[in-house]
Design a protein around this motif. Structure first.
Motif, PDB file in Angstrom:
ATOM      1  N   THR A 193      12.535  -1.453   0.298  1.00  0.00           N
ATOM      2  CA  THR A 193      11.939  -1.826  -0.996  1.00  0.00           C
ATOM      3  C   THR A 193      10.785  -2.918  -0.665  1.00  0.00           C
ATOM      4  O   THR A 193      10.481  -3.004  -0.043  1.00  0.00           O
ATOM      5  CB  THR A 193      12.959  -3.077  -1.837  1.00  0.00           C
ATOM      6  N   GLY A 194       9.655  -2.287  -1.954  1.00  0.00           N
ATOM      7  CA  GLY A 194       9.146  -2.931  -1.946  1.00  0.00           C
ATOM      8  C   GLY A 194       7.521  -2.091  -2.425  1.00  0.00           C
ATOM      9  O   GLY A 194       7.561  -1.258  -2.243  1.00  0.00           O
ATOM     10  N   GLU A 196       5.021  -2.487  -2.552  1.00  0.00           N
ATOM     11  CA  GLU A 196       3.759  -1.958  -1.185  1.00  0.00           C
ATOM     12  C   GLU A 196       4.054  -0.639  -0.692  1.00  0.00           C
ATOM     13  O   GLU A 196       2.644  -0.303  -0.108  1.00  0.00           O
ATOM     14  CB  GLU A 196       3.136  -3.028  -0.674  1.00  0.00           C
ATOM     15  N   ASP A 236      10.348  -3.140  -6.415  1.00  0.00           N
ATOM     16  CA  ASP A 236      10.777  -4.662  -6.648  1.00  0.00           C
ATOM     17  C   ASP A 236      11.103  -4.835  -8.150  1.00  0.00           C
ATOM     18  O   ASP A 236      10.187  -6.207  -8.311  1.00  0.00           O
ATOM     19  CB  ASP A 236       9.431  -5.536  -5.605  1.00  0.00           C
ATOM     20  N   GLY A 259      12.556  -7.603   0.748  1.00  0.00           N
ATOM     21  CA  GLY A 259      13.255  -7.891  -0.370  1.00  0.00           C
ATOM     22  C   GLY A 259      14.160  -9.601  -0.471  1.00  0.00           C
ATOM     23  O   GLY A 259      15.048  -9.362  -1.090  1.00  0.00           O
ATOM     24  N   ASP A 266      11.349 -11.390  -3.943  1.00  0.00           N
ATOM     25  CA  ASP A 266      12.007 -10.686  -3.449  1.00  0.00           C
ATOM     26  C   ASP A 266      13.944 -10.722  -3.795  1.00  0.00           C
ATOM     27  O   ASP A 266      14.251 -11.313  -4.009  1.00  0.00           O
ATOM     28  CB  ASP A 266      12.515 -11.715  -1.877  1.00  0.00           C
TER      29      ASP A 266
HETATM   30 MG    MG Z   1       8.924  -6.874  -0.230  1.00  0.00          MG
END
Ligand code: MG
Ligand code: AMP
Length: 414
Positions: A193-194, A196, A236, A259, A266
């Motif tokens: 997850t993320g 970025e 996210d 996260g 998160d």
């Molecule tokens: Mg993250």
């Protein structure tokens, strides 16, 4: 409903006991018949039985001379050599007579004739034509492994639930098994997850990073006997995360990376809570990896365990090994393997902070007489290069601050 708001912060020992206990309650996957080498790293789903006595005949453990021990009770003793038996000899054991004062030359692994009761090592003999001079006495039975002493015909040589390594492969081969029953690799979904993150086949923007955790986790899962399934990266955003979690819960185990810290984005715990997840812990007093989350959800008529592993690459690797690995054992029908701890002496002093059990990337080396371990310089839990140079972690108990050079420390190998 249990929510993520109830914080369950455990010590390392408590958290490890929790996962080991949980792992031992899991049901194994289905067994399947596999060609021997394809079962390497998987768990045996049957008992491997001896198809005959092991060894099948009294086996000489030395090159030398088969004798009657009484003939060499007084040394030096001169015996007459009346023949030779090599490994794989076709002669029946009983066919080779050895009368008093006689011997036969014998090779390692060859069947000892029925009339002999010991083997003299060639090093303690001298040969001159047919005459053998023995310089050292032997006890009856010396240098002979009796028939059936390793395993009796039909006895279990390896039990169901054992992970197949090279030694187990050797036993399967020795009992003539070209195929063996092993539990199917547990399916483990991996969800990074993320916002970025970009996948490895795409060019990252200036503020983006490539998703390496899905791949390191897949590698750890495979090495632990699992079948990894990499899901698309989750942004996210709660709705998209929930969709991908639902997909992940179709596997036997779901590993989520990132996260789970305290940041505004998160969202993992919160979205897991919306599945009515039961959380067994939501943090462990370790570094790296403190925000690690473990729990289960009931979905599709099953209960599926999950881990939320912190996203920093070293944290992800450490927490997989410490906590997720035992579940792969349990799902594959095996008892959780103990963590591979060892002791080594520290090459250089260091100091650290108290309060957490720390796992510091290090390099184990030295000699068999003196195993040594050296800390690898690192920039913190995002430092992939440090782990790539390491082969273990130095385990620092939460109450220790200062370590002297030469001190014995605990290491965890990987
Ligand atoms: Mg993250
Ligand atoms: P998080 O646990 O989501 O706060 O992530 C902590 C940091 O770990 C992020 O800022 C990233 O730099 C890094 N990270 C998170 N996920 C991954 C990933 N899948 N691959 C590589 N690095 C990651």
């Amino acid at each position: 409903m249990s929510t993520a708001a109830e914080t369950k912060l455990l010590s390392f020992t408590e958290a490890r006991q929790t996962v080991e206990q949980y792992a031992s309650t899991l049901c194994a996957t289905q067994p399947e018949m596999l060609p021997l080498l394809e079962a390497l790293g998987l768990v045996l789903a049957e008992n491997l039985r001896a198809d005959r006595d092991f060894p099948p005949f009294p086996r000489s453990t030395r090159d030398g001379y088969a004798v009657r021990a009484t003939d060499v009770a007084a040394v030096p003793a001169s015996l007459r050599c009346v023949g030779e038996i090599k490994a794989g000899a076709t002669t029946e054991r009983s066919d080779i007579g050895i009368a008093a004062g006689e011997t036969v030359e014998i090779m390692t692994g060859a069947p000892v004739p029925a009339a002999a009761d010991a083997v003299v090592m060639v090093e303690y003999s001298e040969r001159n034509g047919a005459v053998v001079t023995v310089h050292r006495s032997v006890r009856a039975g010396e240098n002979i492994v009796p028939a059936g002493s390793e395993a009796r015909q039909d006895s279990t040589m390896v039990s169901r639930g054992t992970r197949v390594n090279h030694a187990i492969v050797a036993i399967a081969a020795a009992v003539g098994r070209a195929e063996i029953a092993a539990y199917r690799r547990p399916r483990v979904a991996v969800l990074a997850t993320g916002d970025e993150l970009v996948d490895i086949n795409l060019p990252p923007g200036p503020n983006e990073i490539r998703n390496s955790n899905s791949y390191s986790l897949a590698a750890q899962v495979y090495a632990a006997g699992g079948d990894p399934l990499i899901l698309p990266v989750a942004p996210d955003r709660a709705d998209e995360l929930a969709l991908l979690l639902r997909k992940g819960f179709q596997s036997d185990l779901l590993l989520i990376s990132g996260g789970v810290s305290m940041g505004k984005y998160d969202l993992v715990e919160q979205v897991l809570a919306s599945f009515d997840a039961r959380f067994l812990f939501t943090g462990v007093r370790i570094q790296p990896g403190k925000p690690v989350v473990f729990g289960e959800v009931a979905l599709y008529g099953r209960t599926i365990p999950f881990f939320g592993l912190p996203g920093n690459p070293v944290s992800t690797m450490v927490t997989f090994q410490l906590f997720a690995r035992p579940l792969l054992d349990g799902l594959a029908g095996s008892k959780p393997q103990p963590l591979p701890f060892a002791q080594a002496s520290l090459t250089t002093e260091f100091t650290t902070k108290t309060g957490l059990t720390r796992f510091l990337p290090a390099k184990l080396g030295g000699t068999h007489e003196r195993p040594e371990v050296e800390l690898v310089r690192w920039q913190g839990s995002g430092d992939l290069m440090a782990v790539s140079r390491a082969n273990c972690y130095i385990v620092v108990p939460p109450d220790r601050e200062r370590f002297a050079a030469g001190e014995a420390v605990t290491v965890l190998r990987f």
